[in-house]
Design a protein around this motif. Structure first.
Motif: not given
Length: 189
Positions: A41-43, A91-94, A140-141, A173-178
């Motif tokens: 899913k991250l991919s 998190q960096e990607k988010a 995807a997120r 780690e969850l994909f979190k919005a800033k």
């Protein structure tokens, strides 16, 4: 009688050991499957972010032809795109994604000042592709976060938690919005 009792004891011990082994194998395989789903899913997020990053130069070049003096907005998009490409962790990607989204929003505000640009077929096609890609990224997120939640829950439940700690399955780690992403950025020209 003593022989039977000893045989029964060994059979019980053997059955308990067999149950533990089968539980361990099942838990381990389930953890591997869940972790692989999270990685997949991250991919997928990476694929969609790359698709968007690939569309942006074409969009920017189209806008440049009409709005050459809007250099600050175009530079902010280039910078945000580079940060996204260099991001490593979710998190960096988010965070980088949030920066790029803000820069694209400012670009679309600039476009409002150029009616000829809004009528340009290439620009329209690119913005439609970008909108579709944004939808893919959103899905995807969500899928990634669902997979992470399932995985994180699994590694905390007994008896899988025992095997997770033994075999080194760590929390994802969850994909979190800033923080503050829910507010619309202010754009001033």
């Amino acid at each position: 009688m003593a022989i039977k009792r000893s045989t029964i004891t060994w059979l019980v011990i053997g059955a308990v050991v067999l149950i533990l082994i089968l539980t361990g194998v099942g838990s381990y395989n389930g953890l591997v499957s869940s972790e692989t789903a999270v990685d997949n899913k991250l991919s997928q997020i990476d694929v969609d972010l790359q698709r968007r990053a690939d569309l942006i130069p074409n969009l920017v070049n189209t806008v440049k032809g009409y709005a050459a003096h809007e250099k600050e907005v175009i530079a902010s998009i280039a910078k945000a795109r580079a940060q996204l490409n260099a991001a490593g962790t979710p998190q960096e990607k988010a965070d980088a994604d949030q920066q790029l989204t803000g820069a694209l929003s400012r670009l679309l505000v600039v476009v409002e000042n150029y009616p000829d640009l809004k009528a340009d077929q290439q620009f329209t096609r690119l913005t439609d592709e970008l909108a579709g890609t944004e939808n893919r990224i959103s899905v995807a997120r969500r899928d990634y976060n669902e997979a992470v939640t399932g995985y994180n829950t699994k590694i905390r439940k007994f008896p899988a938690s025992l095997y997770a700690s033994i075999f080194g399955f760590d929390k994802k780690e969850l994909f979190k919005a800033k923080e503050g992403a829910e507010t619309v950025p202010e754009v001033n020209f």
